[in-house]
Structures are given as C-alpha cells and as structure tokens.
Design a protein around this motif. Structure first.
Motif, PDB file in Angstrom:
ATOM      1  N   ILE A  63      -2.502  30.643  11.941  1.00 53.08           N
ATOM      2  CA  ILE A  63      -1.997  31.719  12.810  1.00 53.08           C
ATOM      3  C   ILE A  63      -2.793  33.009  12.637  1.00 53.08           C
ATOM      4  O   ILE A  63      -2.596  33.965  13.374  1.00 53.08           O
ATOM      5  CB  ILE A  63      -0.499  32.027  12.592  1.00 53.08           C
ATOM      6  CG1 ILE A  63      -0.253  32.616  11.184  1.00 53.08           C
ATOM      7  CG2 ILE A  63       0.361  30.806  12.821  1.00 53.08           C
ATOM      8  CD1 ILE A  63       1.127  33.245  11.038  1.00 53.08           C
ATOM      9  N   ILE A  64      -3.671  33.046  11.647  1.00 50.05           N
ATOM     10  CA  ILE A  64      -4.381  34.296  11.354  1.00 50.05           C
ATOM     11  C   ILE A  64      -5.144  34.800  12.575  1.00 50.05           C
ATOM     12  O   ILE A  64      -5.333  36.000  12.760  1.00 50.05           O
ATOM     13  CB  ILE A  64      -5.308  34.132  10.129  1.00 50.05           C
ATOM     14  CG1 ILE A  64      -5.740  35.492   9.584  1.00 50.05           C
ATOM     15  CG2 ILE A  64      -6.520  33.276  10.463  1.00 50.05           C
ATOM     16  CD1 ILE A  64      -6.464  35.431   8.247  1.00 50.05           C
ATOM     17  N   GLN A  65      -5.564  33.891  13.439  1.00 49.67           N
ATOM     18  CA  GLN A  65      -6.369  34.282  14.597  1.00 49.67           C
ATOM     19  C   GLN A  65      -5.546  34.449  15.875  1.00 49.67           C
ATOM     20  O   GLN A  65      -6.107  34.693  16.939  1.00 49.67           O
ATOM     21  CB  GLN A  65      -7.499  33.274  14.798  1.00 49.67           C
ATOM     22  CG  GLN A  65      -7.122  31.956  15.439  1.00 49.67           C
ATOM     23  CD  GLN A  65      -6.593  30.943  14.451  1.00 49.67           C
ATOM     24  OE1 GLN A  65      -5.836  31.284  13.533  1.00 49.67           O
ATOM     25  NE2 GLN A  65      -6.931  29.692  14.643  1.00 49.67           N
ATOM     26  N   ARG A  66      -4.242  34.342  15.785  1.00 51.49           N
ATOM     27  CA  ARG A  66      -3.401  34.415  16.982  1.00 51.49           C
ATOM     28  C   ARG A  66      -2.874  35.815  17.243  1.00 51.49           C
ATOM     29  O   ARG A  66      -2.367  36.460  16.326  1.00 51.49           O
ATOM     30  CB  ARG A  66      -2.189  33.466  16.840  1.00 51.49           C
ATOM     31  CG  ARG A  66      -2.535  32.039  16.576  1.00 51.49           C
ATOM     32  CD  ARG A  66      -2.636  31.246  17.873  1.00 51.49           C
ATOM     33  NE  ARG A  66      -3.595  30.142  17.716  1.00 51.49           N
ATOM     34  CZ  ARG A  66      -3.341  28.989  17.113  1.00 51.49           C
ATOM     35  NH1 ARG A  66      -2.157  28.733  16.641  1.00 51.49           N
ATOM     36  NH2 ARG A  66      -4.283  28.069  17.008  1.00 51.49           N
ATOM     37  N   GLY A  67      -2.902  36.231  18.492  1.00 48.27           N
ATOM     38  CA  GLY A  67      -2.261  37.473  18.885  1.00 48.27           C
ATOM     39  C   GLY A  67      -0.749  37.324  18.880  1.00 48.27           C
ATOM     40  O   GLY A  67      -0.227  36.233  18.660  1.00 48.27           O
ATOM     41  N   GLY A  68      -0.045  38.406  19.153  1.00 44.43           N
ATOM     42  CA  GLY A  68       1.409  38.364  19.194  1.00 44.43           C
ATOM     43  C   GLY A  68       2.003  38.213  17.808  1.00 44.43           C
ATOM     44  O   GLY A  68       1.341  38.443  16.799  1.00 44.43           O
ATOM     45  N   THR A  69       3.278  37.814  17.774  1.00 41.88           N
ATOM     46  CA  THR A  69       3.944  37.580  16.490  1.00 41.88           C
ATOM     47  C   THR A  69       4.798  36.327  16.585  1.00 41.88           C
ATOM     48  O   THR A  69       5.638  36.226  17.487  1.00 41.88           O
ATOM     49  CB  THR A  69       4.828  38.776  16.068  1.00 41.88           C
ATOM     50  OG1 THR A  69       5.797  38.319  15.110  1.00 41.88           O
ATOM     51  CG2 THR A  69       5.563  39.410  17.234  1.00 41.88           C
ATOM     52  N   ILE A  70       4.569  35.391  15.682  1.00 45.29           N
ATOM     53  CA  ILE A  70       5.368  34.155  15.717  1.00 45.29           C
ATOM     54  C   ILE A  70       6.826  34.437  15.381  1.00 45.29           C
ATOM     55  O   ILE A  70       7.679  33.607  15.667  1.00 45.29           O
ATOM     56  CB  ILE A  70       4.822  33.073  14.748  1.00 45.29           C
ATOM     57  CG1 ILE A  70       4.840  33.551  13.297  1.00 45.29           C
ATOM     58  CG2 ILE A  70       3.426  32.621  15.163  1.00 45.29           C
ATOM     59  CD1 ILE A  70       4.628  32.430  12.279  1.00 45.29           C
ATOM     60  N   LEU A  71       7.115  35.580  14.784  1.00 43.68           N
ATOM     61  CA  LEU A  71       8.509  35.942  14.494  1.00 43.68           C
ATOM     62  C   LEU A  71       9.174  36.596  15.695  1.00 43.68           C
ATOM     63  O   LEU A  71      10.360  36.913  15.651  1.00 43.68           O
ATOM     64  CB  LEU A  71       8.575  36.880  13.285  1.00 43.68           C
ATOM     65  CG  LEU A  71       8.259  36.241  11.930  1.00 43.68           C
ATOM     66  CD1 LEU A  71       8.293  37.288  10.831  1.00 43.68           C
ATOM     67  CD2 LEU A  71       9.239  35.119  11.614  1.00 43.68           C
ATOM     68  N   LYS A  72       8.445  36.815  16.732  1.00 51.12           N
ATOM     69  CA  LYS A  72       8.920  37.539  17.907  1.00 51.12           C
ATOM     70  C   LYS A  72       9.433  38.932  17.524  1.00 51.12           C
ATOM     71  O   LYS A  72       9.613  39.229  16.347  1.00 51.12           O
ATOM     72  CB  LYS A  72      10.022  36.772  18.646  1.00 51.12           C
ATOM     73  CG  LYS A  72       9.481  35.522  19.321  1.00 51.12           C
ATOM     74  CD  LYS A  72      10.561  34.758  20.017  1.00 51.12           C
ATOM     75  CE  LYS A  72      10.017  33.521  20.711  1.00 51.12           C
ATOM     76  NZ  LYS A  72       9.266  33.862  21.941  1.00 51.12           N
ATOM     77  N   THR A  73       9.620  39.730  18.547  1.00 52.34           N
ATOM     78  CA  THR A  73      10.026  41.104  18.275  1.00 52.34           C
ATOM     79  C   THR A  73      10.973  41.554  19.377  1.00 52.34           C
ATOM     80  O   THR A  73      11.041  40.935  20.436  1.00 52.34           O
ATOM     81  CB  THR A  73       8.792  42.029  18.184  1.00 52.34           C
ATOM     82  OG1 THR A  73       9.223  43.355  17.934  1.00 52.34           O
ATOM     83  CG2 THR A  73       7.966  41.993  19.456  1.00 52.34           C
ATOM     84  N   ALA A  74      11.720  42.577  19.107  1.00 52.25           N
ATOM     85  CA  ALA A  74      12.664  43.082  20.117  1.00 52.25           C
ATOM     86  C   ALA A  74      13.054  44.489  19.735  1.00 52.25           C
ATOM     87  O   ALA A  74      12.758  44.950  18.633  1.00 52.25           O
ATOM     88  CB  ALA A  74      13.909  42.189  20.166  1.00 52.25           C
ATOM     89  N   ARG A  75      13.659  45.172  20.642  1.00 52.83           N
ATOM     90  CA  ARG A  75      14.234  46.467  20.323  1.00 52.83           C
ATOM     91  C   ARG A  75      15.736  46.280  20.254  1.00 52.83           C
ATOM     92  O   ARG A  75      16.317  45.556  21.053  1.00 52.83           O
ATOM     93  CB  ARG A  75      13.829  47.515  21.369  1.00 52.83           C
ATOM     94  CG  ARG A  75      12.348  47.858  21.268  1.00 52.83           C
ATOM     95  CD  ARG A  75      11.944  49.039  22.130  1.00 52.83           C
ATOM     96  NE  ARG A  75      10.638  49.540  21.707  1.00 52.83           N
ATOM     97  CZ  ARG A  75       9.470  49.091  22.185  1.00 52.83           C
ATOM     98  NH1 ARG A  75       9.434  48.153  23.101  1.00 52.83           N
ATOM     99  NH2 ARG A  75       8.326  49.577  21.730  1.00 52.83           N
ATOM    100  N   SER A  76      16.393  46.888  19.300  1.00 49.65           N
ATOM    101  CA  SER A  76      17.819  46.655  19.089  1.00 49.65           C
ATOM    102  C   SER A  76      18.601  47.947  19.194  1.00 49.65           C
ATOM    103  O   SER A  76      18.417  48.865  18.396  1.00 49.65           O
ATOM    104  CB  SER A  76      18.040  46.028  17.713  1.00 49.65           C
ATOM    105  OG  SER A  76      19.431  45.960  17.432  1.00 49.65           O
ATOM    106  N   GLU A  77      19.514  48.008  20.172  1.00 43.41           N
ATOM    107  CA  GLU A  77      20.396  49.172  20.277  1.00 43.41           C
ATOM    108  C   GLU A  77      21.496  49.085  19.225  1.00 43.41           C
ATOM    109  O   GLU A  77      21.923  50.096  18.671  1.00 43.41           O
ATOM    110  CB  GLU A  77      21.022  49.244  21.676  1.00 43.41           C
ATOM    111  CG  GLU A  77      20.052  49.653  22.773  1.00 43.41           C
ATOM    112  CD  GLU A  77      19.329  50.965  22.467  1.00 43.41           C
ATOM    113  OE1 GLU A  77      20.009  51.945  22.097  1.00 43.41           O
ATOM    114  OE2 GLU A  77      18.076  51.001  22.572  1.00 43.41           O
TER     115      GLU A  77
END
Lengths: 325, 325, 325, 325
Positions: A63-77
């Motif tokens: 995964i070292i060469q992959r863009g993005g994030t395998i953990l995913k991301t979000a904004r949390s209210e």
C-alpha cells in the motif's frame, strides 16, 4: 509506566497521498515492538460507531505506493459533542485500546486535543494534509505529491497556452493559505500568483502582466483557493471584462490534487514519522504532533501545531516577480 | 506532372498532443525528397499575415516528445471570407509554395476544402484533434494522449472518492461527441457515462447508481462536454438537490486534456501520416485527409472526413453497464 | 567595489534535472539587475574553446520543465592543466566576463576552486547533481527528481515481482554514497538496502530476507552503485548460486535516473539558488557554493562543499529494517 | 447445450499490465450472467495444486488501474506432462468448473490447446502479453502500456544524451519479435533500430549513424531483445571498440516494461475481450483466443493465434530511416 500493548489508528479530515505509507509504518513498527494495532475506519465517525478491525503486517502490504487511505476518512459532527466523544471513548475501552495514532490535519488534531484532555487516552498525531499548513513540521504528508500533481497539470496547460497565446487563470487548492500556489507558481513559471495573503486587485494584476516580457506568448496566473472553488472564475470574469483582447481561460485543478501515488519524499516522511509515532507512544508522549523539522523528528503540542498561521516566505513572492520578467 | 519543390505546413484549430511529431515527420520527409518546407505560424491567420519561415531538419529536432504545436495555432475569421483567402493565396504565391499540409480537425479541413476548390493549390490534411471525431481514420492525433491524461486524472479522483465514499461528476472534453467519455469511462471503471448521444435524465442516472453494487463506496459519473464547461456543474446541482444524502463533487478536467507529452501511439500515428502526407503531395493527391484505417494509410476527401458524425459503438455503453455492477 | 556587468554561466559534470530551471533563474535574475549573461556550452571544455553566446530572457523561455541542460555539459581533461585554465581565462577576458556561475557537483567545484585561486575571477556554484553528495545544502538540484524516477521504476518492478513471487536486485545510481538508495529503498518498501557504507555479505543479506515475513511474495533489494554498473549483477550471481530456490532477477535502472522533467521541489530549489547566485556575485561572494540549509540560502566555500563525505543517517537503515518485517 | 454455471479464471506466463482489467471484466460479466467464477492462482501450477478461490464483484474492485495480476502467474513444467494435466482436470472437476478463461500468451494458449483437446473442458483465451506477438488480435493486452513505458524511459535518456552528446544503445523487451522496438523506435526518434528480423552488422549501423545529420548531438539505437538481456552490451562493446570517438553508453530497460498502470487503450481492450470471453463460453466457443481485429471482437483458434510469426510492417523500418535523417 505501563507498557502499551494495543493502539488504535485512524485517518481523518481531507485525505492526502502518503497516508497509506504512514499507516503501513505505524502497523509495521507496532509489530516490531509487539504492539497490537486496531484500525479504525472513517476517523472519529468510525470510532464512535465501532468500525474497528485488527491490522497485521500483511494488511498493509503493497500500500506504500497507493493514494488515498485504506482506513477511509470522514468528518464527524458527532465527535464535536461531549456525548459523541463519550461514545468514542467507550468503544476504545471496550477494545482495550491504550493509545491512538491520528493521521490528519487541523481539524483532526483539534479533535484529538480536546479528546486527550477529557479522557486518559494518549494520542499522537501525524501531519497528513496536502495544505502544508501545520506548525511543527517542515512539510506535511501529501504536500510534495500535491505540488507535483499541480505542476504536471500546469505543464500541460502551458503546452496549450503557448500554442494559442492564451492567458490561463489556474486555481489550486490550499484552503486559507497559499503554500501550494507559491511553490507551484515558481515551479511552473507562472507570470503571477494570487494568494489569500496578497491583494487581489485585478488592475494591479493586469499591470503586472502587461509590463512583463512583451514577447511572452502565454501567461499563467496561479490562484490559491479552498475547497469551494470559484475564485478563479470570478477573476477570469473580471479579466475578460476589462481586458477583452486577452484570450483568457480558467482551469480549476480540483480534486486531482488529493490523489495519486505519493512522491518519494512523502513516502519517506510518512515512514519516518510513522515509526516515530509508535516509539513516541511507548515513550509516554501524548497530545503531540510528530513532524520533521530540519531533518530531525520533532514533537509539537497539538495546540501549537494548529494555532498559528503558517507564514509565507516573502522571498518566494519576490522570486516569482524576478523570474517572470 | 511538375514535381513539387516547396510546401507550406501549418497547424490550425484546437491544439493536440502529437502535432509536433507530425510537423517533424513532414519536415524530415520533405528533406528526404528534397522538398523545401515553409512553416506557417498561427494557421490561416498567419497564412494571411505572411508569418512564414523556412524549416529544416534541425528546426524539428527534439520536438517529437513535446505537447502543443511549435507552429502555434489560431482560429481565423478572416479566412472565412473570400478576401481573406485571396490574401492567403497571394502570400503563398509570393513564397513559391506549391502545396500545403494542414494539421487540424473539422474546421481546418473545411477551410482547406473551400480554399482548395477556389485556388489551384493542392492541400492534404492530417487529423490532429483530441476529439477523434473525423471519418477516414481510426484515430486522430492526440486522442490517445488525451484519454490517457483523463484516466490518470480520474485514477487520482478515485483515490480520494474511495477515501471519502463520494460521488464524483467528472467532465471531459469531446465537443459534440462522446468518444473521449466512452473509452475513459470504461477504462476508469466509471459507474455511469453521460454523452450527448444519450439521455441526461437525472432520475434514470440515480436509479442506475442506486441499483449498482451496494458495497461500492465511491462512484464516478463521466460527462462529455465541449469547450464550454458547465454541464457537469448543472448535473451536480440536480444530483445534490434530489439526492442530498450523496456526498457529491464535480470536477471539470478542462485544458489539461489538450497538453502533455504525446503517447507512443500518437507519435507513431503522427509520424506515419506525416511521411504519407509528403508522399501524397508528390503523388498528386489533393483535398484529402490522410489517416490510418485498419493499420493502412487511407485517403479521404475533406468533405467526407468532416461531414458525417462519428458513430458511437453501442457495445461500449453496454460494457459500462455490465462492468459497473 | 565595481558593479558586475557581465557574467558567464555553464553546467559541468553529470547532468541533472533542474539544471535548466537554474539556468533560467540565473538569466532572468541577471536581466532584472541589468547584468548581461554569456552562456558557455559544454562546461570547461567550451570555456577553453570559446563556445560563448549571449542569453536573454527569451533564450530561457519554456525550459523550466525540461530535463538535461540546454548549455550541455562535458568533462574536461584540459582544464585540469594550468595551460587549459590559462586558455579559459583568456577567453573569459576577451568576452569581458567579470564573474561566473557554475552549475554542477564535486568535480565542477574543484575546478572552479582551483581556477578561482589562480585568477581574479569570482565564481559561485550551484549544486547540480542527482547524487546529493555535497555539503552545504540539504538537497542538490536533481536529487528529488531522480529519487522519484527510481520509485516509479521500482513500483513497476514490484508489480511484476508480486505477480511472479520474485526477488529483484535493483541497482540505482549514487557514486560513492548511498543517498539515492536509502531514500528510495524506504519509499519503495525494499526488503533490504546495500550501500557502499554497509557490509555486502551475501549470507547476511539472505538471512535478513529469509527471516522476513514468510508471507511476502516479492522481495526488492536496493543496491547503490556508481556510473560503472555491475555490482547488482555480481550480487545477483551470488544469490542465484547460493539460493537457487529464489527466482532472482537483476535490474539496473541506469541513465533514466539522470533525465526527465524536474520535480516541483527541484524547480523551486533551482530557482531560489539561481536568484541567489546572481545576487551573491553582486554582493562580492566568490569561491562559494550556494545551497539551501533549513530553508534558508547558505554559502559554503567550495573546499567544504566537496571535501567531506555526506554522512548517512543511521536511522534510515533502521527504518528499512523495521518496515520490511 | 447446458448453460455454463461455473468457470475458472487464471493468468499464466509473463505478466502484462491490463491483466487485472481483464480479470475484473471476466468476473463482473460472469456475475451479470449469473455465472460463478473461481479464481485460480499461479496459472497451471495453481490449477494442479488446487489454489482455487471464489471471486465476486468486490474481489475485483479498484484493480482496473493496477499493474501485474492479482491472480499471480507462474510457469509450470508439470502441466507439460499428461500426469500434470490429469491432476489439473481432477481439480477442476472437484470444483465443478465447466469452462476456463485463460489470460496469457503463446505458452499459455499452447497449454490450453493441448488440455482442451485431451479433456472435455471449454477454454477461451485472452491475449495478455507485452510482446504483441499473437495472431488474431491487432494488439495484445499490455503492449500499449509497455511501449509507453519505453518511450518515457527513452525520453529521459534523450535528455541526458543531448546534454552529453552521447550515443545510447537502449535494449527493450520483445522476445523473438521486434514489435516493441519498432514502434518505440519511431516514437522516441531513434536514429536506428536493431530487431531480430534485421541484420546486426555493426559497420552498417555505424555507417548509418555517421551518414545521419551531422548536427545531431545525441543518438539512440533501439535494440530488441528477449528476457535474457545482454545483446545491447555486446553491441555496445563492439561500437566502443570500433568507434572509440563516440561516447557510448548502454541501457537495458528490463522489467520496468512489465509493470505499471495500464494505459487507457489496454484497459479498454482488456475490458472488451473480458466481456466477450464470458459471452463466448456461454455461446459454446472453445479452444479460441478472443481478440480485437479492426475494432471488432474476433475469435481465433489457439493453434492459429500462436503458430505464425507476426510479420513486421516493412514501412515502419523505412519511416525510421526517413525520420532520423
């Protein structure tokens, strides 16, 4: 001090290339020190919802060469409320998590700081944002990749601008700071750069372009704008209105700046701070962002990392002026 | 038949990667056959104004890998008038030019056809446009590069779309035809493609996305639009209004699609038709576009090259439907 | 102090991406300060032979994104003799040159230092080499591009290594230092790195690989070597002999590491030190290399820039060990 | 005819970019037609050993842009024996597999043909090889990506060759055919191309280079060689010996040609034939390779796909000659 045995890991806020390299470094280093890693999906939202899963060396292979994030991301209210943070803490307790590594930017660390003050949970942060707008690190993970993506795009735009003798207004990301626009403006030979920190007077801009080399056929104006695109369109509109003899076009580079394979420097930075993050938790650090300053690992309290605006190197603006003549 | 001794060469209309490779091929081939080449800057506009200069092997050294066109390009209103064409013809006569090689698309060949009918000047054309919207050639010079530029960009967008579980409306170029959108839609794994030839009903689009794989976190909708961007914004607006639960973003790829280093196939195509163009003028061809059909050089009268709309391969749409499930 | 009115500019030694950006910066800055620039082709060889030509703003238009050096470069045996340097000095005098900007590495600056001691000619140097082996600058122009070229290549090799469960010995440039191998080894997730500074015992290497993660299917060993390729072949030979069960391949990346579009950071670095070089000559600096240390312009006497070996950050080796488990 | 309900899918032989796009297309199309897909790892070796696993739409998510093959590949000696094929057949029977899709080249299809004749098992093949050396398809999956990788590398080499006035001998892959060398030679403006089909007389080569443009500073000779590198070294040795005045270097591009993100055309080709493969098995096809000829799906018996040598387009060699003057 009790030795930490299990940590949680998440990415939050806008994604940035190199986050995966940081995730890999944290997981592998934890394994090296016999610490379990629990991946938390979708940042604080997933922490509240219990989107937890164990990570081992294999889960971060290739995964070292992959863009993005395998953990995913979000904004949390929800995490902005005491109730949300309570739910998050309960989830962490239920999973026996003794420390957290947060990868993100301003908002991520603000959340981490508040959480770390409310609960007895050590949190260290890694600077993951393309904006390079954090104190306590020379560069943030993703910035180097983003600026290379921008110059690749502007090199292409220069090809067509040259062929048609056109003026292009190019908008790049950078939230409230012009750090992406500054370096990419220099690197793509832009004739002018407009950043939040400078005046946006159109007449001054056009004076500048008019008084530039008369034999230059194409002109690039680099504009820094946040996620809400549009500043470049407005500038383009004004330029077209006042200077109809220019063949003016607008290009919003947009979200391509967030993706792509991380550059070498971003992978090295992410790897170094990733290793250091696990070692920092072992050593009792908490409420700190781990960056690299002058090629050495550096620890900065979250409130300092986020509080001050990163200042613009005034020399950079002068360099643009000198080199575009 | 008198042997041609001096030819003019120009690029016109929108620029396309690979035009320089075609220029190089024409100049080198002319040299091989002892024909002089006069470069004409800025297309028909420069022809009228006499922007002529001699070209030799050295003047095209090291340009095969460059985007844009060293001859520059422009659109000419004056050439659409009989007076303009008369001026152009006089310039050509004054310079002793006995034949022309025009590199461009639809508009370029329309001009060439009218001019070739009015005056005794053989003109052959090379298909240079990213749109791939000409008959008489399987591919136009620049199309292959443009579609690779698009998928590079969409791969980056996919990275961030995956990280955030977002829906992206991505607008690509393609004037009145959807050929760029079609192949890049397949190649970037788009969940849906909207081209001028198909219905743009938003409800149908959303049905399609809703009924897709439930576990797909990111969605890409590829939209074909002309130089006047904006279609994607309108689609994005409607989607946001009707389906507020989607985290929807719009990205207009814009002019990066016109630039960049030409792909291998574009350089080979440009080189082959460039050689053939000079040989065609020597052999008495005129009023024809030179393309490659089924791997063989092909000659198509200008009126046929431009007249018909290039048809969409219906299978491509079905492939998108099958593969995005 | 008499104000400098005319300077000479040359590149020497191995070429590096970003040299053109530095050339552009020097020429444009000189123009800004009303100083004439004489380009000298082919380094010291051209200085001796009088390959001089005037440069203006236009002569450096649109080169910021080009690899190589438009001034060309060469190695000169003649300049190593007093007679050669005398000829060079006479040429400079004949052209009224009052100062020099040298772009290159170790050998370039050694020549400049000797020359600057023998004759009254101020020389300042810009660090242009992919090897990053100079003191007095955090990075040399070309290094960042080269390491990105390497990881692009190794990412491709990883694809095929993974598909075939292979062990690849990859040789990268770096003369007598392992700085390219170190950062690219970390960034491409290499399982081991062999640099001049470390032991090359094959058994130790294989122990390390054998004791790594058993479920890793592909393995990359990064080897640093100079221009004379071959070290990797010898290592590959030994590995194949002693460990025939590995499917082992060797890849020498070679000269692709010297070319290509410069990265954003290399362009910015080149632009900054290029501006500073002209200002330094105006301010009376001589016999110094101009670099960037901790984001500030830094001046280092040539003898210090070249004399000491750049030390390897031992942490980097440990990071490779931790992250490849 | 009984409707097929379960198929096996494997990649074999050398890997090629776009294999993953083909895998994705087969799996998604099978799902569309309610056919189960069993992935077989490591080609025939894995078929014998029973390395089987079920694949669904999700298992091929986000792989369209990845180089290599997620199914891995291998060469199998055992499958060349009747006993090996018997074991493979038993495995397929035990898993209820009623048809096979094989992705690979010459060796893959030879194995498939023999197997398909011995046992009642329909097999269709997809052309996956960078060599483009199969009959029955205009292009093979991976060829377009490989030639773009080559010209990217040679563009970089050209940068440094130009800077140093050097002659480079560049070796590219291509087994027994020169198809990679031919197109990339044209596209990178090589001064000469040496392919297996042509004479390798060094004196003739040097005559050709000597008689070329005198003002060309750099020269590229493209050499086609198989997996066993070295031909270029021998040519380089001879050139250096006979023409010591040339500054000659050798570069073996090697395995980078097998990896990387597939190009747009390779992804489209892979997607189209992947869809067609499943439909072909449903329609009762067997022992056929599925390619694209003149933009239409084409079915070629395995023995024809492999038997004949792909002929070299003689025009291509002439184009190199004309354009390198």
């Amino acid at each position: 001090m009790t030795q930490i045995k299990k940590i949680g890991l998440y990415t939050s806020g806008g994604d940035a290339p190199g986050m995966n390299a940081a995730i890999r470094a944290v997981v592998r280093t934890a394994k090296y020190y016999n610490i379990e890693v629990i991946g938390i999906r979708r940042g604080y939202e997933g922490m509240i919802n219990g989107e937890f899963f164990p990570m081992d060396g294999k889960s971060v292979a290739n995964i070292i060469q992959r863009g993005g994030t395998i953990l995913k991301t979000a904004r949390s209210e929800q995490f902005k409320t005491p109730e949300g943070r309570r739910l998050a803490y309960d989830q962490l307790m239920n999973h026996g998590i003794q420390g957290l590594v947060a990868i993100g930017g301003d908002g991520t660390f603000t959340g981490a700081r508040i959480f770390g003050n409310e609960y007895d949970m050590p949190v260290v942060g890694l600077p993951g944002t393309i904006d390079n707008d954090l104190n306590g690190t020379d560069f943030t993970i993703g910035y180097d990749t983003a600026i290379n993506t921008v110059i690749d795009a502007v090199d292409k735009i220069r090809d067509t601008a040259e062929s048609h003798d056109r003026l292009f207004i190019v908008e790049v990301m950078g939230r409230d700071s012009g750090l992406i626009a500054l370096r990419t403006g220099i690197a793509s030979g832009a004739e002018a750069i407009i950043i939040p920190e400078t005046n946006r007077d159109i007449n001054a801009l056009m004076d500048r372009l008019e008084n530039g080399r008369k034999d230059k056929s194409s002109k690039i104006v680099m504009v820094a704008e946040g996620e809400d695109a549009g500043g470049a369109f407005e500038i383009g509109r004004q330029v077209k209105e006042k200077f109809p003899n220019y063949d003016t076009r607008v290009s919003i580079l947009g979200h391509i700046q967030r993706g792509g394979k991380p550059s070498c420097m971003d992978r090295v930075l992410a790897s170094r701070v990733g290793v250091a993050a696990v070692e920092a938790l072992r050593d009792g650090h908490r409420n700190e962002m781990i960056g690299i300053v002058h090629n050495e690992i550096s620890y900065t309290p979250f409130e300092h990392a986020c509080k001050h605006h990163v200042e613009i190197n005034a020399n950079f603006l002068k360099i643009v002026e000198i080199l575009s003549i």
